[in-house]
Design a protein around this motif. Structure first.
Motif, PDB file in Angstrom:
ATOM      1  N   LYS A   1      21.551  56.496  41.414  1.00  0.00           N
ATOM      2  CA  LYS A   1      22.419  55.418  41.876  1.00  0.00           C
ATOM      3  C   LYS A   1      21.680  54.506  42.862  1.00  0.00           C
ATOM      4  N   ILE A   2      20.983  55.093  43.812  1.00  0.00           N
ATOM      5  CA  ILE A   2      20.243  54.309  44.800  1.00  0.00           C
ATOM      6  C   ILE A   2      19.098  53.548  44.134  1.00  0.00           C
ATOM      7  N   GLY A   3      18.378  54.204  43.228  1.00  0.00           N
ATOM      8  CA  GLY A   3      17.282  53.552  42.531  1.00  0.00           C
ATOM      9  C   GLY A   3      17.741  52.382  41.695  1.00  0.00           C
ATOM     10  N   THR A   4      18.884  52.521  41.034  1.00  0.00           N
ATOM     11  CA  THR A   4      19.433  51.433  40.235  1.00  0.00           C
ATOM     12  C   THR A   4      19.796  50.239  41.107  1.00  0.00           C
ATOM     13  N   MET A   5      20.393  50.506  42.259  1.00  0.00           N
ATOM     14  CA  MET A   5      20.740  49.405  43.170  1.00  0.00           C
ATOM     15  C   MET A   5      19.486  48.658  43.631  1.00  0.00           C
ATOM     16  N   PHE A   6      18.439  49.382  43.969  1.00  0.00           N
ATOM     17  CA  PHE A   6      17.212  48.728  44.420  1.00  0.00           C
ATOM     18  C   PHE A   6      16.530  47.965  43.295  1.00  0.00           C
ATOM     19  N   LEU A   7      16.539  48.514  42.075  1.00  0.00           N
ATOM     20  CA  LEU A   7      15.945  47.795  40.947  1.00  0.00           C
ATOM     21  C   LEU A   7      16.687  46.494  40.665  1.00  0.00           C
ATOM     22  N   LYS A   8      18.026  46.521  40.731  1.00  0.00           N
ATOM     23  CA  LYS A   8      18.798  45.294  40.522  1.00  0.00           C
ATOM     24  C   LYS A   8      18.496  44.269  41.611  1.00  0.00           C
ATOM     25  N   ALA A   9      18.440  44.724  42.853  1.00  0.00           N
ATOM     26  CA  ALA A   9      18.172  43.807  43.958  1.00  0.00           C
ATOM     27  C   ALA A   9      16.766  43.220  43.848  1.00  0.00           C
ATOM     28  N   ASN A  10      15.783  44.032  43.516  1.00  0.00           N
ATOM     29  CA  ASN A  10      14.413  43.542  43.388  1.00  0.00           C
ATOM     30  C   ASN A  10      14.278  42.569  42.221  1.00  0.00           C
ATOM     31  N   THR A  11      14.936  42.874  41.114  1.00  0.00           N
ATOM     32  CA  THR A  11      14.896  41.975  39.969  1.00  0.00           C
ATOM     33  C   THR A  11      15.524  40.634  40.322  1.00  0.00           C
ATOM     34  N   PHE A  12      16.638  40.652  41.038  1.00  0.00           N
ATOM     35  CA  PHE A  12      17.277  39.409  41.470  1.00  0.00           C
ATOM     36  C   PHE A  12      16.346  38.601  42.366  1.00  0.00           C
ATOM     37  N   LEU A  13      15.699  39.265  43.329  1.00  0.00           N
ATOM     38  CA  LEU A  13      14.796  38.554  44.240  1.00  0.00           C
ATOM     39  C   LEU A  13      13.593  37.974  43.510  1.00  0.00           C
ATOM     40  N   ILE A  14      13.040  38.721  42.571  1.00  0.00           N
ATOM     41  CA  ILE A  14      11.886  38.222  41.819  1.00  0.00           C
ATOM     42  C   ILE A  14      12.287  37.026  40.978  1.00  0.00           C
ATOM     43  N   ARG A  15      13.421  37.104  40.319  1.00  0.00           N
ATOM     44  CA  ARG A  15      13.867  35.974  39.485  1.00  0.00           C
ATOM     45  C   ARG A  15      14.277  34.777  40.330  1.00  0.00           C
ATOM     46  N   ALA A  16      14.753  35.018  41.571  1.00  0.00           N
ATOM     47  CA  ALA A  16      15.158  33.900  42.435  1.00  0.00           C
ATOM     48  C   ALA A  16      13.937  33.136  42.939  1.00  0.00           C
ATOM     49  N   PHE A  17      12.881  33.839  43.291  1.00  0.00           N
ATOM     50  CA  PHE A  17      11.695  33.172  43.845  1.00  0.00           C
ATOM     51  C   PHE A  17      10.663  32.809  42.786  1.00  0.00           C
ATOM     52  N   PHE A  18      10.614  33.548  41.693  1.00  0.00           N
ATOM     53  CA  PHE A  18       9.671  33.267  40.606  1.00  0.00           C
ATOM     54  C   PHE A  18      10.452  33.187  39.311  1.00  0.00           C
ATOM     55  N   PRO A  19      11.030  32.036  39.032  1.00  0.00           N
ATOM     56  CA  PRO A  19      11.814  31.924  37.800  1.00  0.00           C
ATOM     57  C   PRO A  19      10.922  32.116  36.573  1.00  0.00           C
ATOM     58  N   PRO A  20      11.482  32.676  35.540  1.00  0.00           N
ATOM     59  CA  PRO A  20      10.682  32.915  34.327  1.00  0.00           C
ATOM     60  C   PRO A  20      10.288  31.576  33.686  1.00  0.00           C
TER      61      PRO A  20
END
Length: 127
Positions: A102-121
């Motif tokens: 559960k904790i790992g999933t939350m961090f993966l979602k947050a990290n993915t959001f941050l990466i996509r926010a600062f480095f759009p595909p």
């Protein structure tokens, strides 16, 4: 054998406490008679003198608390060992894996959001 010498220990504690109390009281009295501008004068509270009477009791309380902690730790070890033998279901491990997922999933979602926010595909262009 130890109980037969308990009275000697008690009297030794009383005598040692009395000696320490007298020495501390004497130093407090001498220090209080010094002039205010004397560099040797220290600011000792009166409670420091009265604490010298209580130190044997404090030692006994600390020893008693240590024995209680040791007994509680031993009881925990025995009960934990019995629980591992009797229950045999790894419910703790399953619970830890569920929480970690559960904790790992939350961090993966947050990290993915941050990466996509600062480095759009970037869009790939066909050649």
């Amino acid at each position: 054998m130890l109980i037969s010498y308990a009275s000697y220990c008690f009297y030794s504690y009383i005598l040692l406490s009395l000696i320490i109390f007298l020495c501390t009281g004497y130093v407090y009295r001498v220090n209080s008679k010094r002039a205010a501008d004397d560099p040797e004068k220290r600011d000792y509270p009166l409670s420091a003198v009265t604490l010298t009477i209580l130190w044997p009791f404090l030692v006994l309380v600390v020893a008693f608390l240590f024995i209680l902690k040791a007994l509680a730790y031993g009881l925990f070890l025995i009960l934990f060992t019995i629980a591992l033998v009797v229950i045999r279901k790894p419910f703790i491990v399953k619970w830890l894996i569920k929480i970690a997922t559960k904790i790992g999933t939350m961090f993966l979602k947050a990290n993915t959001f941050l990466i996509r926010a600062f480095f759009p595909p970037t869009r790939s262009h066909p050649i």
